[in-house]
Design a protein around this motif. Sequence first.
Motif, PDB file in Angstrom:
ATOM      1  N   ASP A   1     -13.877   0.981  -1.093  1.00 56.86           N
ATOM      2  CA  ASP A   1     -13.654   1.821   0.080  1.00 56.86           C
ATOM      3  C   ASP A   1     -13.563   0.962   1.340  1.00 56.86           C
ATOM      4  O   ASP A   1     -13.585  -0.277   1.278  1.00 56.86           O
ATOM      5  CB  ASP A   1     -14.729   2.902   0.199  1.00 56.86           C
ATOM      6  CG  ASP A   1     -16.128   2.333   0.475  1.00 56.86           C
ATOM      7  OD1 ASP A   1     -16.237   1.150   0.886  1.00 56.86           O
ATOM      8  OD2 ASP A   1     -17.107   3.073   0.296  1.00 56.86           O
ATOM      9  N   ASP A   2     -13.470   1.595   2.501  1.00 56.72           N
ATOM     10  CA  ASP A   2     -13.286   0.864   3.756  1.00 56.72           C
ATOM     11  C   ASP A   2     -14.473  -0.024   4.101  1.00 56.72           C
ATOM     12  O   ASP A   2     -14.351  -0.948   4.914  1.00 56.72           O
ATOM     13  CB  ASP A   2     -13.050   1.847   4.906  1.00 56.72           C
ATOM     14  CG  ASP A   2     -11.704   2.544   4.792  1.00 56.72           C
ATOM     15  OD1 ASP A   2     -10.792   1.968   4.163  1.00 56.72           O
ATOM     16  OD2 ASP A   2     -11.569   3.677   5.312  1.00 56.72           O
TER      17      ASP A   2
ATOM     18  N   ASN B   1      -3.253  10.136  -2.104  1.00 53.79           N
ATOM     19  CA  ASN B   1      -4.378   9.334  -1.617  1.00 53.79           C
ATOM     20  C   ASN B   1      -4.342   7.913  -2.196  1.00 53.79           C
ATOM     21  O   ASN B   1      -5.386   7.296  -2.413  1.00 53.79           O
ATOM     22  CB  ASN B   1      -5.698  10.012  -1.987  1.00 53.79           C
ATOM     23  CG  ASN B   1      -5.808  11.407  -1.408  1.00 53.79           C
ATOM     24  OD1 ASN B   1      -5.606  11.609  -0.209  1.00 53.79           O
ATOM     25  ND2 ASN B   1      -6.094  12.385  -2.248  1.00 53.79           N
ATOM     26  N   TYR B   2      -3.140   7.430  -2.421  1.00 54.77           N
ATOM     27  CA  TYR B   2      -2.963   6.124  -3.075  1.00 54.77           C
ATOM     28  C   TYR B   2      -3.630   5.015  -2.277  1.00 54.77           C
ATOM     29  O   TYR B   2      -3.491   4.935  -1.055  1.00 54.77           O
ATOM     30  CB  TYR B   2      -1.474   5.829  -3.226  1.00 54.77           C
ATOM     31  CG  TYR B   2      -1.167   4.564  -3.989  1.00 54.77           C
ATOM     32  CD1 TYR B   2      -1.190   4.544  -5.381  1.00 54.77           C
ATOM     33  CD2 TYR B   2      -0.838   3.384  -3.316  1.00 54.77           C
ATOM     34  CE1 TYR B   2      -0.883   3.399  -6.088  1.00 54.77           C
ATOM     35  CE2 TYR B   2      -0.528   2.229  -4.019  1.00 54.77           C
ATOM     36  CZ  TYR B   2      -0.555   2.235  -5.402  1.00 54.77           C
ATOM     37  OH  TYR B   2      -0.257   1.098  -6.091  1.00 54.77           O
ATOM     38  N   ARG B   3      -4.341   4.165  -3.003  1.00 60.22           N
ATOM     39  CA  ARG B   3      -5.021   3.035  -2.366  1.00 60.22           C
ATOM     40  C   ARG B   3      -5.052   1.887  -3.366  1.00 60.22           C
ATOM     41  O   ARG B   3      -5.442   2.070  -4.519  1.00 60.22           O
ATOM     42  CB  ARG B   3      -6.455   3.431  -1.977  1.00 60.22           C
ATOM     43  CG  ARG B   3      -7.211   2.359  -1.207  1.00 60.22           C
ATOM     44  CD  ARG B   3      -8.662   2.768  -1.011  1.00 60.22           C
ATOM     45  NE  ARG B   3      -9.370   1.819  -0.174  1.00 60.22           N
ATOM     46  CZ  ARG B   3      -9.563   1.952   1.125  1.00 60.22           C
ATOM     47  NH1 ARG B   3      -9.117   3.041   1.748  1.00 60.22           N
ATOM     48  NH2 ARG B   3     -10.209   1.049   1.831  1.00 60.22           N
TER      49      ARG B   3
ATOM     50  N   GLN C   1       0.838  -1.198   0.000  1.00 58.39           N
ATOM     51  CA  GLN C   1       0.000   0.000   0.000  1.00 58.39           C
ATOM     52  C   GLN C   1       0.882   1.261   0.000  1.00 58.39           C
ATOM     53  O   GLN C   1       0.854   2.066   0.929  1.00 58.39           O
ATOM     54  CB  GLN C   1      -0.921  -0.012   1.232  1.00 58.39           C
ATOM     55  CG  GLN C   1      -1.991   1.059   1.238  1.00 58.39           C
ATOM     56  CD  GLN C   1      -3.176   0.687   0.375  1.00 58.39           C
ATOM     57  OE1 GLN C   1      -3.374  -0.456   0.018  1.00 58.39           O
ATOM     58  NE2 GLN C   1      -3.975   1.677   0.028  1.00 58.39           N
TER      59      GLN C   1
END
Length: 345
Positions: free
Chosen positions: A188-189, A157-159, A107
Amino acid sequence: MSTATETTDDAAGPPEPGAAPPEPAPSDRDGQTSLPDMGELEPTSPPLIDDQGRVRLSFSRIESYTNCPAKFRYAYIDRIPGQPSPSLSFGTSIHSVLERFYKQPVQKPPSVEKMLGWLKEEWESEGFEGVSRTFQLEWYEHARDVLARFHFREAPNYRLPAATEQWFDLPVEDVAVVVGSIDRVAADDHGALEVIDYKTNKRAKTVEQVRNSLQLAIYAMACEHLYGQLPRFVTLYFVVPGIPVRVPIEDVDLDRARRVIIETAERVRAEAYDPTPNRLCDWCDYRASCPAWEGEGPEVLGEAERQLVTLRRRIKRDVRAMRELEAGVERLRERVRRSEEDPAS
């Protein structure tokens, strides 16, 4: 292990007395000998029809058919190759780098230097054949600039995504299977998904145009087929101007997409391929062949036949190389067996 070897007229020997003359080998118009039957590699159904009788479509195929059924026939039924272009090669290169950007083991965003290094590795030059090196370099520098700005926007905002270049085979009733590859599926989360497709157009489209995108509707349906849930958002990311246009799934007409898929499949089954002259004809690779422009004469065969000869030569070369390698591997195996049986030899 026996291996295939080439024979020549000199090596074939004279015919037996009283024997019938051999039948001539099938050939192309330029005299190139046709390939023999390729067994299980031979197609078993008409173009675009699978073994269940369903039409295999994609967004680009549907779009092509909608614009002009004759163009669809040339490209996907007759398989006449289109012409590469700088813009297509540029887009392919950008997509390849963005796939690597998000396909990481940790990540953490890759550095911009690494990203630009990938561009050098992934650069597609086919569309620049016959043009000056300076012209290609201008496109290459443009790609570097586009990717550097993408990195500046996205790295903070790397994901890691749920998937990159996610392939799908989406059945639609019993008449069609829509195939394709989603550039990125983000999560998303809370596990909500977002379908993202990259575009390398110079200008971004409006929210209304994205809302009506058949491509995103197909990708949303594919997302549900793959993951058991519709995405919360669908997005066209225009990477050249740096503008993502995001639309909630509630605003996407999935029923319309299904109707378009089914209607296109039924018309393909009916072989409805009449030309539809429109404003895109000036840029069509098949205009010289199209009956709407007084084409469909002998010239339609030219490029297709050239490509056919090239493919046959390439296959013969590759098969020869494969057989030679098979023979080499077998010799190595034999030597290994002998050394194991008699280590002193």
